[in-house]
Write an enzyme that holds these catalytic residues in place. Structure first.
Site, PDB file in Angstrom:
ATOM      1  N   PRO A  81       0.827  -1.207   0.000  1.00 46.21           N
ATOM      2  CA  PRO A  81       0.000   0.000   0.000  1.00 46.21           C
ATOM      3  C   PRO A  81       0.862   1.259   0.000  1.00 46.21           C
ATOM      4  CG  PRO A  81      -0.756  -1.560   1.658  1.00 46.21           C
ATOM      5  CD  PRO A  81       0.574  -2.046   1.178  1.00 46.21           C
ATOM      6  N   CYS A  82       0.348   2.322  -0.596  1.00 43.56           N
ATOM      7  CA  CYS A  82       1.045   3.615  -0.632  1.00 43.56           C
ATOM      8  C   CYS A  82       0.686   4.395   0.620  1.00 43.56           C
ATOM      9  CB  CYS A  82       0.646   4.393  -1.886  1.00 43.56           C
ATOM     10  SG  CYS A  82       1.292   6.076  -1.954  1.00 43.56           S
ATOM     11  N   GLN A  83       1.695   4.776   1.385  1.00 39.80           N
ATOM     12  CA  GLN A  83       1.452   5.549   2.596  1.00 39.80           C
ATOM     13  C   GLN A  83       2.403   6.742   2.669  1.00 39.80           C
ATOM     14  OE1 GLN A  83       2.077   1.794   4.821  1.00 39.80           O
ATOM     15  NE2 GLN A  83       0.492   2.576   6.170  1.00 39.80           N
TER      16      GLN A  83
END
Length: 409
Positions: A81-83
């Site tokens: 996931p992009c965080q």
């Protein structure tokens, strides 16, 4: 092309594994057989689909696993996931940059295992996320761990390999070689296909008649009406979204400039074609049965597609969108499943699987909504296959040390 640097039976781990797009690629690639020694996922439906297809229980939260408990492996795969990443790392080091993010889980595993090869996938926008800070932290962190990377972000889409789906993603390929970390991987892709080289019919089943995918009477009514509208305009290309509710609008000076332009174009369209538009509206009861969203129409299929029924249609929140039958838009959560005009139905689950390059014997989730979501969330098998072959065949840097596969370097 250089000789492959993977052993005959290599081992891989599948993080954030979903339904196993990476697994599909690596279980058999280039004459070699990959053995999955660890998989991690938290979505219960995806876990069930993974187990049904591979016999592996992926129901493990990676945050709860010690890196030393993960078996030795040759390849680490992850569609993470992009965080957001903290800027604190500029002062305290890369672990502080990544701590608290799921990318940190990858970092700590690689720190311990010094995995020879990594293949990561993410959305294209991660490169520009937080003004480039996220991408900078990711690449700097991997290089500090000893990984050679490509010089520039590697953007790939299924349509470039002949699969009729536009789904550009960034692929991060890495090779553990701390002595030559400043030497970029020499990986490039030539002769990639364009959208016009593809056709949606290459993955469609003309005989598909499952009633679950049929259009509703309401959807047929909406598309029939808009097809008549487009046809009566003489198939003229309208370079802006048509919105019936703006045909008679007066400009409100408090509106933003873009909206003023949009409204003026719709008013002009009506004034230049008022005779047929009034007849069309009367025939369809002024679109009273249409939801507000479906009173909007956007033709993006160009001049060579004669009808809505020869195109790909999406029922979107922004209106009805019509596109050429070359490529489907990216499968995401599949909230608006594409409509195949020629067949008067939506894309089937099996066809969604083909768009993600899954084999015919793959067993999707029995719940149609979940199946769409799972395929929308996974990596494209064929894209990863091409990228992996390039990575595993990449010529070693001058003087590169040899790897002791399956046993940490």
């Amino acid at each position: 092309m250089a000789e492959w640097q993977l052993p005959e039976n290599f081992k891989f781990v599948d993080l954030f594994s979903g339904i196993g797009g990476f697994h599909q690629t690596l279980k058999k690639i280039g004459g070699r057989k990959g053995v999955c020694v660890f998989a991690s996922e938290i979505d219960p439906d995806a876990i069930a689909t993974y187990k049904k297809n591979y016999g592996i229980d992926s129901g493990i939260n990676i945050r709860d696993v010690k890196e030393c408990d993960i078996p030795a492996h040759d390849v680490l795969c992850a569609g993470f996931p992009c965080q957001s990443f903290s800027n604190a790392g500029r002062k305290f080091g890369f672990k502080d940059k990544t701590r608290g993010t799921l990318f940190f889980e990858i970092v700590r595993i690689l720190s311990h295992h010094r995995t020879p090869f990594i293949i990561l996938e993410n959305v294209k926008n991660i490169v520009s996320h937080e003004h480039g800070n996220t991408w900078r932290v990711i690449t700097e962190s991997l290089m500090e761990l000893g990984y050679r990377l490509t010089e520039r972000p590697l953007f790939l889409s299924p349509h470039q390999f002949g699969i009729p789906q536009t789904r550009e993603r960034v692929i991060i390929l890495g090779k553990f070689d701390p002595e030559h970390v400043d030497v970029p991987l020499n990986i490039r892709f030539d002769n990639l296909k364009k959208k016009d080289d593809c056709s949606i019919y290459s993955i469609l089943d003309p005989a598909e008649c499952d009633p679950r995918y049929a259009l509703t009477d309401y959807q047929k009514m909406v598309l029939t009406a808009w097809d008549e509208f487009h046809g009566q305009l003489g198939n003229k290309i309208i370079g802006f979204p048509v919105w019936v509710d703006f045909f008679h609008s007066e400009i409100d000076e408090s509106w933003l400039d873009w909206k003023k332009v949009y409204v003026r174009k719709n008013v002009r369209l009506y004034s230049e074609n008022s005779d047929f538009i009034e007849k069309w509206l009367k025939k369809h009861d002024n679109l009273k049965a249409f939801t507000p969203t479906h009173r909007k129409f956007e033709w993006q299929a160009g001049p060579n597609v004669p009808s809505v029924w020869d195109a790909v249609v999406q029922f979107r929140e922004s209106g009805i969108r019509v596109k050429r039958p070359t490529c489907f838009q990216a499968l995401v959560a599949m909230v608006q499943t594409p409509v195949i005009g020629r067949y008067r139905r939506r894309l089937s689950v099996r066809e969604a699987a083909r768009l993600q390059s899954f084999p015919e014997d793959f067993k999707p989730c029995g719940n149609v909504h979940q199946a769409y979501k799972q395929f929308g969330n996974c990596v494209n098998v064929e894209v990863i296959r091409h990228a992996a072959i390039k990575l595993f065949s990449e010529k070693p840097a001058m003087g590169q040390s040899e790897f002791n596969f399956n046993g940490h370097g």
